[in-house]
Design an enzyme around this catalytic site. Structure first.
Site, PDB file in Angstrom:
ATOM      1  N   ARG A 134       1.379  -1.704  -0.125  1.00  0.00           N
ATOM      2  CA  ARG A 134       0.094  -0.042   0.640  1.00  0.00           C
ATOM      3  C   ARG A 134       1.081   1.160  -0.177  1.00  0.00           C
ATOM      4  NH1 ARG A 134      -3.608  -2.266  -1.776  1.00  0.00           N
ATOM      5  NH2 ARG A 134      -6.009  -2.648  -1.311  1.00  0.00           N
ATOM      6  N   HIS A 153      -0.648   1.096  -9.737  1.00  0.00           N
ATOM      7  CA  HIS A 153      -1.413  -0.254  -9.052  1.00  0.00           C
ATOM      8  C   HIS A 153      -1.519  -1.385  -9.385  1.00  0.00           C
ATOM      9  CE1 HIS A 153      -3.498  -0.359  -4.336  1.00  0.00           C
ATOM     10  NE2 HIS A 153      -3.677  -1.789  -5.356  1.00  0.00           N
TER      11      HIS A 153
END
Ligand code: NDP
Ligand code: OXD
Length: 325
Positions: free
Chosen positions: A240, A288
């Site tokens: 993350r 991502h």
């Protein structure tokens, strides 16, 4: 149709409905696949809609789940659940996250791709090609390089197995320090420094929790082993973005603490156009995209779990709310 234990029959119309609450991407495919067995809605009829029994979410609108009186469980569309915990109206019902071979396979591909590119000097060869240079640098053996994986869970373990098969030495760091065959395992705060000092290439696959926020900072990067056959330390983050400090990574690259980095996640996503990471010649950026949840593989098992829950069975892949992952 699904038979119930009390002899009655549940039809599509009598089963509890599913709220599909997603921001950031088009949920059409999820809608189609979940609708095969249940009625799916994108908005509750009212804040306290009693017909909704399950929610399938990715970065749901805040408080959309807060007042649903018959909500039995929330399903995260991803392996990570930090997007759920940032909702102040998250109700106290079981949370199920994605654990799937298909997702682990995608993440393993990403990790092996980036580890091999750094190991086999992809950046140098791309630079040489631009200059039409025919030069062969020294190539370290895989077993001369230690890859350290922060977060040795479902995804970290799958990546570790593949890296071991490729011949790398693998270290792992986790909260509990749980052992894994073929991996030098370290645990908790006291295990972090020895783990970093024994690591040439750091792969981050941690969940984002209060305990892990900002952990990948300048101080941590300074502890990686730089005197190694790669000619410097390498960072790969596919966990993350808020695990890391973007500015610390840029500084570590510029001060020679880091040789190269592959980043799939960022403090702010999409990565702002003004970020220096976009144009840093030693940073490889992906949006991502290391391991995207595939509804074709995941919607069926979610519907199976809803049916199991209706029968009173225990749900699998539950999130530990106290630990935050
Ligand atoms: P798991 O829950 O299976 O594993 C998490 C691991 O992190 C465990 O080893 C756990 O330790 C460790 N951990 C958690 N908190 C700490 C801490 N405070 N200190 C040290 N170790 C800690 O998660 P997954 O492997 O399924 O997924 C990991 C993350 O990957 C997700 O949370 C998500 O953020 C990210 N992800 C990113 C994707 C992308 O496309 N970029 C796609 C999918 C996931 P222990 O084993 O002791 O419990
Ligand atoms: C996830 C993700 O958590 O895609 O699954 O980031």
């Amino acid at each position: 149709m699904t038979g119930q234990t009390d002899g009655t029959t549940m039809t599509q119309a009598t089963k509890g409905r599913v709220l599909l609450s997603v921001t950031g991407f088009n949920p059409q495919r999820w809608h189609e696949l979940l609708s095969v067995r249940r009625e799916v809605v994108l908005e509750p009829q009212a804040p306290s809609d009693p017909s909704i029994h399950y929610a399938v979410v990715w970065k749901q609108k805040p408080n959309v789940l807060a007042n649903l009186p018959n909500l039995k469980a929330v399903f995260s569309i991803g392996a990570g659940v930090d997007h759920l915990f940032s909702d102040p109206g998250l109700p106290d019902v079981p949370i199920v996250r994605v654990v799937a071979d298909n997702l682990s396979q995608h993440m393993t591909e990403y990790v092996c791709w980036r580890v091999l590119d750094h190991h086999r000097q992809g950046l140098l060869y791309r630079q040489q090609q631009k200059r039409r240079l025919w030069r062969e640098p020294a190539q370290p053996a895989a077993d001369a390089v230690s890859v350290g994986i922060m977060g040795l869970g479902n995804l970290g373990r799958a990546a570790a197995r593949a890296l071991i098969a490729l011949g790398f030495r693998v270290n792992g760091w986790s909260r509990t320090g749980t052992a894994m065959d073929g991996v030098a395992c370290f645990g908790g705060k006291q295990g972090l420094e020895p783990f970093l000092r024994a690591t040439d290439m750091l792969v981050v696959l941690l969940p984002l929790t209060p305990a892990t926020t900002g952990v990948v900072n300048f101080e941590l990067l300074s502890k990686l082993r730089r005197d190694n056959p790669l000619g410097g330390a390498v960072l790969i983050n596919a966990g993350r973005g808020r695990l890391q400090k973007d500015a610390d990574i840029a500084r570590a690259l510029d001060e020679g603490i880091l040789k190269e980095a592959s980043l799939d996640v960022f403090e702010t996503e999409p990565l702002p156009k003004t970020s220096p990471l976009w144009s840093h010649e030693r940073v490889f950026v992906t949006p991502h995209a290391a391991a995207t949840s595939d509804p074709a593989h995941l919607a069926g098992p979610m519907l199976d779990q809803m049916e199991a829950c209706d029968r009173g069975e225990t749900l699998g892949n539950l999130v530990d709310r106290a630990a935050g992952y």
